[in-house]
Design a protein around this motif. Sequence first.
Motif, short mmCIF file in Angstrom:
data_model
loop_
_atom_site.label_atom_id
_atom_site.label_comp_id
_atom_site.label_asym_id
_atom_site.label_seq_id
_atom_site.Cartn_x
_atom_site.Cartn_y
_atom_site.Cartn_z
N ILE A 62 25.92 -36.50 -27.12
CA ILE A 62 25.70 -35.18 -26.53
C ILE A 62 24.34 -34.61 -26.90
CG2 ILE A 62 28.15 -34.62 -26.39
CD1 ILE A 62 27.88 -33.07 -28.98
N PHE A 63 23.57 -35.33 -27.75
CA PHE A 63 22.26 -34.85 -28.18
C PHE A 63 21.11 -35.48 -27.38
CE2 PHE A 63 25.04 -34.68 -31.97
CZ PHE A 63 25.05 -33.30 -32.16
N PHE A 64 21.43 -36.31 -26.42
CA PHE A 64 20.40 -36.98 -25.63
C PHE A 64 19.72 -35.97 -24.69
CE2 PHE A 64 19.11 -39.45 -21.82
CZ PHE A 64 18.17 -40.27 -22.43
N VAL A 65 18.39 -36.02 -24.63
CA VAL A 65 17.62 -35.13 -23.76
C VAL A 65 17.02 -35.98 -22.64
CG1 VAL A 65 15.77 -33.42 -23.61
CG2 VAL A 65 17.04 -33.72 -25.76
N PRO A 66 17.59 -35.93 -21.44
CA PRO A 66 17.08 -36.75 -20.34
C PRO A 66 15.67 -36.31 -19.94
CG PRO A 66 19.26 -35.87 -19.84
CD PRO A 66 18.76 -35.15 -21.06
N GLU A 67 14.94 -37.22 -19.32
CA GLU A 67 13.63 -36.86 -18.80
C GLU A 67 13.80 -35.90 -17.64
OE1 GLU A 67 10.62 -39.77 -18.19
OE2 GLU A 67 11.50 -41.17 -19.63
N THR A 68 12.91 -34.94 -17.54
CA THR A 68 13.02 -33.91 -16.51
C THR A 68 12.16 -34.25 -15.30
OG1 THR A 68 11.20 -32.64 -17.48
CG2 THR A 68 13.42 -32.17 -18.28
#
Length: 300
Positions: A62-68
């Motif tokens: 749940i801590f993954f930050v996808p590329e925007t």
Amino acid sequence: MWLLLAFCSAALLGFYDVFKKKSLNGNAVLPVLALNTLFSSLIFIPFILVSRFCPSALQDTIFFVPETGGWEVHKYIVLKSVIVLSSWTFGYFGMKHLPLTIVGPINATRPVMTLVGALLIFGERLNLYQWIGVLLAVVSFFMLSRSGKKEGISFEHNRWVWFVVLAALLGAISGLYDKYLMGMFNNMVVQSWYNIYQLFMMGAVLMFLWLPKRKTTTPFHWDWCIPLISLFLSAADFVYFYALGMDDSMISIVSMVRRGSVVVSFLFGAMVFREKNLRSKAVDLALVLLGMFFLYLGSR
């Protein structure tokens, strides 16, 4: 599940208010707020970097930050940053000059504003129990104004009260916008980047507004509660965004439950800060809690 997460966020927000009040006592507001944005950014920057350069480490968490998607995404997050930072600025100044046992219950009426927006924008509908909870929150606000007068605080003429009310209004707007954002973007993308944008905004505020006049205003002093503001706020917001990302969550209810943070702040205001007129304020608080109970019944 989302309702339990909302209660967890409320408890964390209560401690956030306590550490904020402690840090602001006799302290310069703008540097404290700037440090809050700095420490909050430092919490999330590692998640952004790891997700970018070693994605396998966080890919299934749940801590993954996808590329925007570049500016097409970030323009929405920048707007979120402006709204939240404006709310915080008014809220911090109000918190510094008012008792915590006054500020907490005022903030507890914020979901009523969110409710109106949720009804008009998202088409959310409340049942009888939920409406009773909302009406109790409205009544508690008017009773709180009577308690404030006993301490010489006129809700009509005290600018710090209006600062807190304006902060609550902007917070309600932010809450409605959060529901919209969570329907479009990943919660970690929003929370990570809006903190970073706020850091740059506060850097500009310090450079052009505070530093030139710092010798003629309240001096800044370090307090170890300052980093705790960021820690508890980041945790509270993470749980909050995660709850809003669930399909069946209702922003009107999540926002109302989060205002249960007033319980924690009220207790600390009474026991630690030794604030006055606790008996009449306790009645106001009881109405808020009763409202929370009816909301819980209506959401089961």
